[in-house]
Enzyme design. Structure first.
Site, PDB file in Angstrom:
ATOM      1  N   GLU A  80       6.015   2.435  -0.536  1.00 21.78           N
ATOM      2  CA  GLU A  80       5.533   2.699  -1.889  1.00 21.78           C
ATOM      3  C   GLU A  80       4.248   3.529  -1.812  1.00 21.78           C
ATOM      4  OE1 GLU A  80       4.405   0.127  -5.903  1.00 21.78           O
ATOM      5  OE2 GLU A  80       4.046  -0.759  -3.918  1.00 21.78           O
ATOM      6  N   LYS A 179      10.262   0.815 -11.045  1.00 16.72           N
ATOM      7  CA  LYS A 179       9.618  -0.483 -10.811  1.00 16.72           C
ATOM      8  C   LYS A 179       9.373  -1.211 -12.127  1.00 16.72           C
ATOM      9  CE  LYS A 179       5.577  -2.499  -8.452  1.00 16.72           C
ATOM     10  NZ  LYS A 179       4.325  -2.166  -7.733  1.00 16.72           N
ATOM     11  N   CYS A 212       7.738  -3.691  -4.118  1.00 16.19           N
ATOM     12  CA  CYS A 212       6.481  -4.439  -3.982  1.00 16.19           C
ATOM     13  C   CYS A 212       6.415  -5.702  -4.841  1.00 16.19           C
ATOM     14  CB  CYS A 212       5.304  -3.498  -4.266  1.00 16.19           C
ATOM     15  SG  CYS A 212       3.734  -4.085  -3.541  1.00 16.19           S
TER      16      CYS A 212
END
Length: 490
Positions: A80, A179, A212
């Site tokens: 990321e 995300k 994440c």
């Protein structure tokens, strides 16, 4: 109707092709990248300057991709923020963004770069995949125009998304994921209106993808595994390590074990922010991992994984996480319990005062049972058994149930729960269990020097986390990290 039937036949044909050429195993790679960051000017740069910086990072990533391909890797995951960093506001990130189309458009940017131009980053990533015959997973920024008819349209007329892309070995864009669970400082990006459940099929298994902070929540992470039954999760991350329970290699390997899935985790590398920790994890333990706070160098990991881990003879059996703990009485009274804080959460602790024994500690509905034997009790080290049953409310809100054996920072019990990275006490045996109200529990064993313990522990079907024939290094923590998603705030 004819068109619909043709689509069905085409889908079935593709699935049959995948089955006919399916691989029992594959070679996975992840690259931990020390990102070249932009200068913090506070002002937007030109698109040309933005591309110059991104090309510098992609130069490094291309070297890693070539090296992975030369070692036979079928797929590589990069981190990321790996192409431009994370030091941005909404306006300063904009020159780094591209419009990333839906993969259904059937596009190979490497061979047709003008179709969705400007797309210089997508073109280069596509060519890296195509020229090296390898799937490439990267994290870039997507922008989508909107207007005043959309009441949630941002003031600059664009939604901006933290985005993972996947290019197959021909360079075709096969997956795009925005995300959903943004970390608090990510104000430069928008969260999509609904969580996206993104999967794609290959000859070496079914893959899902998220990013994440997503790993701590039910959507999309748990749904990908429990309902879509992916074999491997692709996980670009910029993970800041938090001892004792949330270091990257510790939690990510535990998540793979708890969910029964392969996980390819690529972290960014920045020691000033405690960012390090990448790994190739299988349901029964790590295949390769990397943790390095000593240098600013990137690192490539390559390892073999089962394509269909659920069919593997080593696939872990189903676990009833509370079966054992609810069947036994308390090992010890609570008259010596005390409180301490771990990452802003107030735990109930009890000290392990003897070299071996049985201890119980409870908080609310969670009781944690520990049986243990130390090789030799160090007089200058203190270990405790702790329990936490409650809502974590700092840097995100999520409900936890945690049972943990951990080393205190010093002999002062007030330091129990504070970060500590080294230890000298070895454990010959331990058995940890808890009366969990959730079926999502992630088993962690972290050793001195922030190291994992592959093959040195196992989880029994009755929910006990037990050691196997001694532990090779001194113990920092042995933990059952439970997530009770149903109790998260709506």
């Amino acid at each position: 109707m004819i068109l619909f039937q043709a689509h069905i036949y085409a889908t079935v044909f593709v699935l049959l092709i995948f089955q006919a050429f399916a691989l029992d195993s594959y070679i996975a790679a992840v690259y931990e990248h020390s990102v070249i960051l932009p200068n913090e000017t506070g002002r937007p740069v030109s698109s040309e300057d933005a591309l110059t910086l991104m090309n510098k990072n992609m130069d490094v990533l291309e070297g890693a991709i070539k090296a992975a391909a030369q070692q036979g890797a079928h797929i590589i995951v990069t981190p990321e923020d790996g192409i431009y960093g994370w030091v941005f506001k909404r306006d300063t990130i904009f020159p780094y963004l591209e419009d990333i189309p839906d993969p259904q458009v059937n596009w190979i940017p490497c061979t047709d770069p003008e179709r969705f131009a400007p797309a210089a980053v997508q073109e280069r990533l596509s060519c890296m995949a195509r020229n090296n015959s390898i799937y490439v997973v990267a994290n870039i920024g997507d922008k989508k125009p909107c207007n005043s008819s959309d009441p949630k349209c941002p003031s600059n007329g664009h939604y901006q998304y933290n985005t993972n892309v996947v290019f197959d070995s021909e360079g075709k864009l096969v997956a795009r994921y925005h995300k959903y669970n943004l970390f608090m400082p990510e104000t430069q990006f928008d969260s999509p209106k609904e969580p996206e459940i993104v999967t794609f099929n290959t000859s070496f298994g079914k893959f899902g993808i998220f990013t994440c902070f997503d790993i701590l929540f039910h959507e999309p992470a748990v749904t990908l595994v429990s309902k879509l039954h992916v074999d491997t999760v692709l996980f670009p991350t910029a993970w800041m390590n938090v001892l004792p329970h949330l270091t990257a290699i510790e939690f990510h390997s535990a998540w793979a074990m708890g969910m029964g899935v392969n996980l390819l985790a690529a972290d960014t590398h920045n020691t000033s922010l405690a960012m390090t920790g990448s790994g190739i994890y299988a349901p029964n333990g790590p295949r390769a991992f990397h943790y390095n706070m000593e240098t600013e160098d990137g690192h490539l990991l390559v390892a073999e994984l089962s394509s269909l881990p659920r069919l593997s003879p080593t696939y872990p059996s189903a676990v009833n996480w509370s079966a054992y703990a609810t069947s036994v009485k308390r090992f010890s009274p609570d008259d010596c319990n005390f409180r301490g804080v771990i990452f802003f959460d107030t735990f109930t602790f009890t000290e392990l005062t003897k070299p071996e024994g049985n201890r119980t500690v409870c908080q609310k509905d969670l009781c944690c049972h520990l049986s243990y034997r130390m090789a030799e009790k160090q007089e200058d080290e203190v270990y405790v058994l702790g329990a936490f049953d409650g809502l974590h409310v700092v840097e995100g809100e999520y409900y936890l149930q945690i049972c943990t054996l951990l080393k205190c920072k010093s002999t002062d019990l007030k330091t129990c729960g504070q970060p500590v990275a080294t230890a000298h006490t070895r454990f010959e045996a331990f058995s940890l269990s808890g009366t969990f109200g959730t079926s999502y529990v992630f088993p962690e064993v972290l050793l001195s020097g922030i190291q994992l313990a592959p093959g040195e522990f196992q989880v029994l079907s009755d929910g006990r986390l037990i050691s196997q024939s001694g532990i090779s290094k001194p113990v920092l923590t042995v933990t059952l990290f439970g997530r009770w998603y149903e109790k998260d705030p709506i």
